[in-house]
Motif scaffolding. Structure first.
Motif, PDB file in Angstrom:
ATOM      1  N   SER A  27       0.819  -1.239   0.195  1.00 16.68           N
ATOM      2  CA  SER A  27      -0.039  -0.027  -0.094  1.00 16.68           C
ATOM      3  C   SER A  27       0.826   1.273   0.068  1.00 16.68           C
ATOM      4  N   LEU A  55      -5.149   1.217   5.029  1.00 17.71           N
ATOM      5  CA  LEU A  55      -5.701  -0.104   4.517  1.00 17.71           C
ATOM      6  C   LEU A  55      -7.346   0.511   4.034  1.00 17.71           C
ATOM      7  N   SER A  75       1.508  -3.153   4.494  1.00 17.90           N
ATOM      8  CA  SER A  75       1.306  -1.498   4.639  1.00 17.90           C
ATOM      9  C   SER A  75       2.464  -0.909   5.450  1.00 17.90           C
TER      10      SER A  75
END
Length: 549
Positions: free
Chosen positions: A31, A84, A153
């Motif tokens: 991400s 997220l 992430s």
């Protein structure tokens, strides 16, 4: 009455687990575009995610990479760290429509009245080709109940130059969608849950480690142990999602146990915990689930070879149980945290020659210190099929009062201190514990440990410390207060050899001639035992990494 039966059926469906078919992304999504993960590292993360998340309770099918191309491009175009939640939104815009298009193939088949197998297969192949995938891949997605996508992430590394340690931290999440079909055949994806966990690994800089049968450098070791800790926590989080939680109806009830039709096929292991659940009707006429007890697995059925075999669980608490109630999985790590308050006996013997008689004289002084201890214990019994067998490590810190240690006070007085010295206690231990069910909430506990303890006396710049390695044996009892919390009491004896070896700081060796220390004695502890839902690091791996072996 019909509504009551419908509600009852829905409640039963929530408690009785049925095998799920899962489609998964066989790729790692990041991400944060600033994160640089090597191909070898990405492969290892995917491997461990599959190893931990893809449990026996599921059937799995990979999702073609072609369906994620737009998603990848959009994430990379952001150019900065995203949450997220934002990843979920991008999936909704770029990936979900493609899956729905596949799911809607069934609706179009019905609308066009394609009845023969040949007609269906031909239509599916045409639609799949337009999406850049095969007909077989499309059908697997159509037959899936859930879809999961792993996302990294965070990936940070920290160097402690003072202690020569490397620490790697990872954050990752699993995004779960549920496949839903309407009566008309129209498909949709419903976001079920997004679970995010953390993992940390530690390693001594410059060291080489053996891990999973191969040699890796310190960076590789820290990375791998962080990934495993993360994947293990993510597995527990996945098992705790209501749709994935194992459950079954109790078939037999004994005085202290129940049986039910699940076992090795679903991945059940010794000591797994299950809530005992009863269906009841509330004043509004709705069927509710009420927890009425708790049980732990003591015998796992091999229902792969014998579908009629039942697993057996020891009832820890719960009264008036009858066949027809349900067991519902209570996922936890196979790691428990113990917090103890314990006593630390310490004896000092001073032997000298009486100047008048010429005889040897020994004076004995005793002190009892107290410490607070933290221990992390693995349930190794799950791997060898022995119930309640634990192995772990601990650390404790505390102090005592030197008021009765006249010889120690005299040594510091010779060094110019008029007040008694301060007392510090530091210890490390390795523990092996076996627990035995007695009745209801009570268990007998046998404990063996290897102990390394340091008792130190200090004042100003002067210090006198005695360290030794010894053994301990103990026996006690635990009471299960809740499914996740036990209260315990332990009595035992610690055996150390007597030694005249002391570590000095600001004192001279002549001041301690004939002085011996001994850590032996009877001990006791009171403690809390908590079953962890997550941890974020592997304690044994962290210790190995920190000390470099």
């Amino acid at each position: 009455i019909l509504n009551v039966f419908l509600l009852w059926g829905i409640a039963q469906g929530q408690l009785k687990y049925e095998r799920k078919s899962i489609s998964y992304a066989n790729a790692l999504f990041v991400s944060d575009p600033s994160i640089r993960i090597e191909e070898k590292e990405a492969s290892y993360i995917i491997k461990k995610f599959r190893e931990y998340i893809e449990m026996p309770r599921f059937d799995y099918n990979p999702i073609p990479d072609e369906l994620f191309e737009d998603f990848r491009n959009e994430v990379e175009s952001r150019g900065a760290s995203i949450s997220l939640e934002e990843v979920v939104e991008i999936l909704k815009q770029t990936f979900v429509p493609k899956i729905i298009e596949i799911l809607d193939i069934e609706k179009e088949i019905r609308a066009q009245n394609l009845l023969t197998e040949e007609q269906r297969n031909s239509f599916i192949a045409t639609k799949a080709k337009a999406l850049g995938i095969t007909a077989e891949q499309a059908m697997k997605i159509m037959n899936s109940a859930f879809i999961y996508i792993p996302v990294i992430s965070k990936y940070n590394s920290y160097v402690d130059n003072d202690n020569q340690l490397l620490t790697i931290e990872l954050n990752a999440g699993a995004i779960w969608y549920r496949v839903i079909y309407s009566e008309s055949g129209e498909g949709d994806l419903k976001l079920v849950v997004r679970k995010e966990t953390k993992g940390m690994g530690v390693a001594k800089i410059g060291k080489e480690f053996k891990h999973e049968g191969e040699k890796v450098d310190y960076k590789g070791y820290a990375f791998r142990t962080a990934v495993i800790a993360l994947a293990r926590d993510l597995q527990v989080a996945t098992r705790d999602i209501p749709e994935f939680r194992l459950g079954a109806q109790v078939m037999e009830v004994y005085s202290n146990a129940v049986t039910f039709p699940m076992g090795k096929r679903e991945g059940i292991k010794i000591d797994d915990g299950f809530d005992l659940v009863e269906l009841q009707e509330d004043p509004n006429g709705e069927i509710i689930q009420r927890k009425i007890g708790f049980a732990r697995i003591v015998s796992v059925a091999d229902n792969r070879s014998n579908p009629r075999a039942f697993s057996k669980a020891r009832v820890i608490f719960g009264r008036g149980l009858e066949p027809g109630i349900y067991v519902s999985e209570r996922p936890r790590l196979p790691i428990d945290l113990y917090v103890r308050i314990l006593n630390n006996p310490f004896t000092v013997k001073y032997t000298y020659t009486d100047w008048w008689t010429g005889e040897k004289v020994t004076q004995t002084y005793t002190m009892t210190g107290y410490s607070i201890q933290a221990e992390l214990l693995y349930n190794i019994g799950r791997n060898v099929n022995i119930s309640q067998l634990w192995l772990g490590v601990g650390i404790y810190i505390g102090g005592g009062n030197a008021e009765n240690l006249d010889v120690i006070k005299a040594i510091f007085q010779l060094a110019g201190y008029t007040e008694k010295p301060d007392v510090g206690i530091l210890g490390f231990n390795g523990i092996l514990i076996k627990k035995f069910y007695v009745f209801n909430r009570f268990m007998a506990v046998g404990k063996g440990e290897l102990i390394s303890e340091i008792v130190s006396f200090s004042k100003g710049e002067s210090k006198l410390a005695h360290s030794k390695l010894g053994f301990g044996l103990g026996f006690g009892v635990e009471y299960t207060a809740t499914p996740d919390l036990n209260l315990g009491f332990n009595l035992g004896y610690r055996l150390f050899s007597e030694s005249e070896e002391w570590d000095l700081g600001g004192l001279t060796s002549t001041t301690i001639q004939g002085l011996a220390g001994n850590h032996s004695g009877f001990g006791f502890s009171i403690y809390l035992n908590y079953s962890l839902p997550k941890l974020g690091f592997d304690p044994i791996a962290a210790i190995r990494g920190a000390v470099g072996w």
